[in-house]
Scaffold this active site. Structure first.
Site, mmCIF file in Angstrom:
data_model
loop_
_atom_site.group_PDB
_atom_site.id
_atom_site.type_symbol
_atom_site.label_atom_id
_atom_site.label_comp_id
_atom_site.label_asym_id
_atom_site.label_seq_id
_atom_site.Cartn_x
_atom_site.Cartn_y
_atom_site.Cartn_z
ATOM 1 N N GLY A 1 101.652 -38.013 56.098
ATOM 2 C CA GLY A 1 102.494 -38.182 57.361
ATOM 3 C C GLY A 1 103.729 -39.076 57.025
ATOM 4 O O GLY A 1 104.383 -39.861 57.589
ATOM 5 N N ARG B 1 106.554 -30.788 57.296
ATOM 6 C CA ARG B 1 107.738 -30.474 57.275
ATOM 7 C C ARG B 1 108.495 -30.552 55.901
ATOM 8 O O ARG B 1 108.655 -31.516 55.749
ATOM 9 C CB ARG B 1 108.494 -31.305 58.525
ATOM 10 C CG ARG B 1 108.296 -30.834 59.719
ATOM 11 C CD ARG B 1 108.660 -31.738 60.885
ATOM 12 N NE ARG B 1 107.932 -32.939 60.946
ATOM 13 C CZ ARG B 1 108.176 -34.046 61.771
ATOM 14 N NH1 ARG B 1 109.247 -33.836 62.687
ATOM 15 N NH2 ARG B 1 107.534 -35.035 61.701
ATOM 16 N N ASP C 1 98.891 -28.937 56.284
ATOM 17 C CA ASP C 1 98.448 -29.379 57.537
ATOM 18 C C ASP C 1 97.006 -30.188 57.398
ATOM 19 O O ASP C 1 96.228 -29.298 56.631
ATOM 20 C CB ASP C 1 98.245 -28.260 58.494
ATOM 21 C CG ASP C 1 97.574 -28.749 59.795
ATOM 22 O OD1 ASP C 1 97.106 -29.752 60.232
ATOM 23 O OD2 ASP C 1 98.284 -28.043 60.790
ATOM 24 N N VAL C 2 96.826 -31.390 57.700
ATOM 25 C CA VAL C 2 95.477 -32.324 57.190
ATOM 26 C C VAL C 2 94.328 -31.691 57.924
ATOM 27 O O VAL C 2 93.313 -31.834 57.498
ATOM 28 C CB VAL C 2 95.702 -33.782 57.560
ATOM 29 C CG1 VAL C 2 96.585 -34.309 56.699
ATOM 30 C CG2 VAL C 2 95.819 -33.883 59.214
ATOM 31 N N TYR D 1 92.667 -40.336 72.463
ATOM 32 C CA TYR D 1 93.300 -41.057 71.175
ATOM 33 C C TYR D 1 92.530 -42.146 70.787
ATOM 34 O O TYR D 1 92.369 -42.540 69.762
ATOM 35 C CB TYR D 1 94.928 -41.214 71.573
ATOM 36 C CG TYR D 1 95.502 -42.035 70.731
ATOM 37 C CD1 TYR D 1 95.735 -41.178 69.277
ATOM 38 C CD2 TYR D 1 96.091 -43.395 70.641
ATOM 39 C CE1 TYR D 1 96.586 -41.904 68.300
ATOM 40 C CE2 TYR D 1 96.682 -43.905 69.815
ATOM 41 C CZ TYR D 1 96.834 -43.095 68.597
ATOM 42 O OH TYR D 1 97.594 -43.767 67.824
ATOM 43 N N LEU E 1 103.064 -51.150 69.768
ATOM 44 C CA LEU E 1 103.907 -50.268 69.980
ATOM 45 C C LEU E 1 105.023 -50.196 68.853
ATOM 46 O O LEU E 1 105.629 -51.343 68.636
ATOM 47 C CB LEU E 1 104.522 -50.399 71.375
ATOM 48 C CG LEU E 1 103.324 -50.378 72.443
ATOM 49 C CD1 LEU E 1 103.925 -51.188 73.563
ATOM 50 C CD2 LEU E 1 103.665 -48.750 72.902
ATOM 51 N N THR F 1 108.857 -44.354 66.885
ATOM 52 C CA THR F 1 108.886 -43.391 66.061
ATOM 53 C C THR F 1 109.070 -42.396 66.864
ATOM 54 O O THR F 1 109.182 -42.268 67.983
ATOM 55 C CB THR F 1 107.547 -43.546 65.264
ATOM 56 O OG1 THR F 1 106.446 -43.345 66.194
ATOM 57 C CG2 THR F 1 107.436 -44.872 64.406
ATOM 58 N N PHE G 1 106.371 -40.857 67.307
ATOM 59 C CA PHE G 1 105.094 -40.718 68.270
ATOM 60 C C PHE G 1 104.854 -40.394 69.800
ATOM 61 O O PHE G 1 104.322 -39.449 69.994
ATOM 62 C CB PHE G 1 104.388 -42.357 68.084
ATOM 63 C CG PHE G 1 103.051 -42.513 68.852
ATOM 64 C CD1 PHE G 1 101.872 -42.169 67.924
ATOM 65 C CD2 PHE G 1 102.600 -43.051 69.965
ATOM 66 C CE1 PHE G 1 100.619 -42.237 68.497
ATOM 67 C CE2 PHE G 1 101.512 -43.175 70.489
ATOM 68 C CZ PHE G 1 100.522 -42.980 69.801
HETATM 69 P P1 NDP Z 1 105.175 -40.071 63.805
HETATM 70 O O1 NDP Z 1 105.243 -38.810 64.850
HETATM 71 O O2 NDP Z 1 106.737 -40.341 63.558
HETATM 72 O O3 NDP Z 1 104.581 -39.561 62.364
HETATM 73 C C1 NDP Z 1 103.545 -38.755 62.238
HETATM 74 C C2 NDP Z 1 103.404 -37.989 60.946
HETATM 75 O O4 NDP Z 1 102.136 -37.705 60.796
HETATM 76 C C3 NDP Z 1 104.577 -37.289 60.535
HETATM 77 O O5 NDP Z 1 104.999 -37.440 59.256
HETATM 78 C C4 NDP Z 1 103.618 -35.751 60.565
HETATM 79 O O6 NDP Z 1 104.272 -34.844 59.732
HETATM 80 C C5 NDP Z 1 102.536 -36.298 60.185
HETATM 81 N N1 NDP Z 1 101.326 -35.448 60.918
HETATM 82 C C6 NDP Z 1 101.062 -35.228 62.195
HETATM 83 N N2 NDP Z 1 100.322 -34.052 62.362
HETATM 84 C C7 NDP Z 1 100.003 -33.622 61.081
HETATM 85 C C8 NDP Z 1 99.060 -32.563 60.473
HETATM 86 N N3 NDP Z 1 98.224 -31.815 61.402
HETATM 87 N N4 NDP Z 1 99.082 -32.302 59.167
HETATM 88 C C9 NDP Z 1 99.764 -33.206 58.474
HETATM 89 N N5 NDP Z 1 100.762 -33.828 58.698
HETATM 90 C C10 NDP Z 1 100.850 -34.613 60.094
HETATM 91 O O7 NDP Z 1 104.389 -41.073 64.316
HETATM 92 P P2 NDP Z 1 104.187 -42.596 63.632
HETATM 93 O O8 NDP Z 1 104.807 -42.743 62.431
HETATM 94 O O9 NDP Z 1 104.151 -43.450 64.736
HETATM 95 O O10 NDP Z 1 102.442 -42.342 63.390
HETATM 96 C C11 NDP Z 1 101.936 -42.692 62.062
HETATM 97 C C12 NDP Z 1 100.637 -43.202 62.230
HETATM 98 O O11 NDP Z 1 100.624 -44.458 63.099
HETATM 99 C C13 NDP Z 1 99.605 -42.160 63.202
HETATM 100 O O12 NDP Z 1 98.336 -42.344 62.636
HETATM 101 C C14 NDP Z 1 99.553 -42.953 64.537
HETATM 102 O O13 NDP Z 1 98.493 -42.708 65.178
HETATM 103 C C15 NDP Z 1 99.658 -44.394 64.164
HETATM 104 N N6 NDP Z 1 99.887 -45.610 64.943
HETATM 105 C C16 NDP Z 1 101.188 -45.276 65.630
HETATM 106 C C17 NDP Z 1 101.883 -46.253 66.664
HETATM 107 C C18 NDP Z 1 103.206 -46.195 67.326
HETATM 108 O O14 NDP Z 1 103.319 -46.773 68.293
HETATM 109 N N7 NDP Z 1 104.188 -45.290 66.778
HETATM 110 C C19 NDP Z 1 101.052 -47.445 66.916
HETATM 111 C C20 NDP Z 1 99.671 -47.610 66.280
HETATM 112 C C21 NDP Z 1 99.329 -46.409 65.299
HETATM 113 P P3 NDP Z 1 104.456 -33.407 60.179
HETATM 114 O O15 NDP Z 1 104.939 -33.269 61.596
HETATM 115 O O16 NDP Z 1 105.769 -33.179 59.126
HETATM 116 O O17 NDP Z 1 103.270 -32.727 59.622
HETATM 117 C C1 8X3 Z 2 99.862 -46.161 69.221
HETATM 118 C C2 8X3 Z 2 99.915 -47.285 70.079
HETATM 119 O O1 8X3 Z 2 99.554 -48.150 72.497
HETATM 120 O O2 8X3 Z 2 100.369 -46.006 72.349
HETATM 121 O O3 8X3 Z 2 98.560 -46.012 68.462
HETATM 122 O O4 8X3 Z 2 98.221 -46.066 71.643
HETATM 123 S S1 8X3 Z 2 99.550 -46.884 71.662
#
Ligand code: NDP
Ligand code: 8X3
Length: 250
Positions: A10, A35, A56-57, A149, A181, A184, A186
């Site tokens: 990711g 991507r 894709d994971v 989730y 939070l 990104t 997300f």
């Molecule tokens: P983003 O959406 O910005 O990044 C997500 C990343 O995961 C991207 O690089 C995407 O790459 C990759 N990804 C998603 N699906 C797949 C897939 N099927 N195969 C391969 N890669 C994949 O979100 P965040 O940076 O916020 O998220 C990163 C991690 O942090 C996640 O595990 C999320 O649950 C966790 N998190 C996020 C929080 C938040 O508030 N933002 C809070 C707590 C935890 P691509 O699409 O290019 O494949």
């Molecule tokens: C992402 C943070 O609070 O949207 O893991 O679940 S929250």
């Protein structure tokens, strides 16, 4: 001395991309994501020894063959950052979309397992390594409409603890990073491209940035060999729990 190798899933946006930027100072990187264009752009920007793997994971065969395609010396991964993941939807359980449920369990839980499966045996044979699982406050608490989730991140929490036990005798560190939070992509993914709804999640308070989380990851990785940070809950100062955020009135 050659630098250690870190594989980040990711890495095309958010926390993973910010982590790649910070770790590129001290690690040779394998950056992953679906991507390809973003991976190539980041590789160019980092301007140093970087391998890109696009898969894709959810597709274990795709990951195993991508990993196999690496030059032999790049397969000796010292640090694995299991970061790829997202929320899909924010529905009541009775209204949940089963495709969203599949996506969250397949990516956040099974995807993490597949990537770990390819890398852990090498760490075991070398008797060293550090696995950093990006969980969430949602892995520690459940919030309304967070149902699946939260279940996926609770599973990540259980896997972190299980990995730590099973890998203990092999000297491998396992850390959970649990952000609150973070602004990104997300929420854009959670709300399926509805950027207006996504941006509202981060309004009227100061959320974490991806860089804040990446700095924490760098700190965790830079502890001496005898120190393993097990779990880090990192929150915006304005956030007390999943449901308590000090939003200022406009
Ligand atoms: P983003 O959406 O910005 O990044 C997500 C990343 O995961 C991207 O690089 C995407 O790459 C990759 N990804 C998603 N699906 C797949 C897939 N099927 N195969 C391969 N890669 C994949 O979100 P965040 O940076 O916020 O998220 C990163 C991690 O942090 C996640 O595990 C999320 O649950 C966790 N998190 C996020 C929080 C938040 O508030 N933002 C809070 C707590 C935890 P691509 O699409 O290019 O494949
Ligand atoms: C992402 C943070 O609070 O949207 O893991 O679940 S929250």
């Amino acid at each position: 001395m050659t630098q250690p190798i870190a594989l980040i899933t990711g890495a095309t946006s958010g926390i993973g991309e910010a982590t790649a930027r910070i770790l590129s100072r001290n690690y040779r990187l394998i950056i992953c994501g679906r991507r390809k264009d973003r991976l190539e752009k980041l590789k160019k920007e980092l301007g140093r020894e970087v391998q890109t793997l696009s898969f894709d994971v959810r597709d274990k065969k795709a990951f195993f063959s991508a990993f196999e395609s690496l030059p032999e010396d790049w397969k000796k991964v010292d640090v694995l950052i299991n970061n790829a993941g997202n929320a899909h939807g924010l529905d009541l359980i009775q209204d949940g979309n089963t495709d969203d449920w599949d996506a969250m369990m397949d990516i956040n839980v099974k995807g993490l397992l597949y990537v770990s499966k390819a890398i852990i045996p090498g760490m075991v044979s070398r008797k060293k390594g550090h696995i950093v699982n990006i969980s969430s406050i949602a892995g520690l608490e459940v919030y309304p409409r967070g149902n699946v989730y939260c279940a996926s991140k609770h599973a990540v929490d259980a896997l972190t603890k299980g990995m730590r036990m099973d890998l203990n005798e092999h000297g491998i560190k396992v850390t959970s990073i649990d952000p609150g939070l973070v602004e990104t992509e997300f929420s854009e993914v959670r709300f399926k491209g509805d950027t207006k709804r996504a941006s509202q999640v981060y309004q009227n308070y100061t959320p974490l940035t991806a860089h804040d989380v990446a700095e924490t990851i760098e700190f965790v990785l830079s502890r001496p060999p005898h120190v393993m940070i097990g779990d880090v809950l990192i929150l915006p100062t304005d956030q007390a729990s999943s449901t308590i955020v000090n939003k200022k009135s406009q």
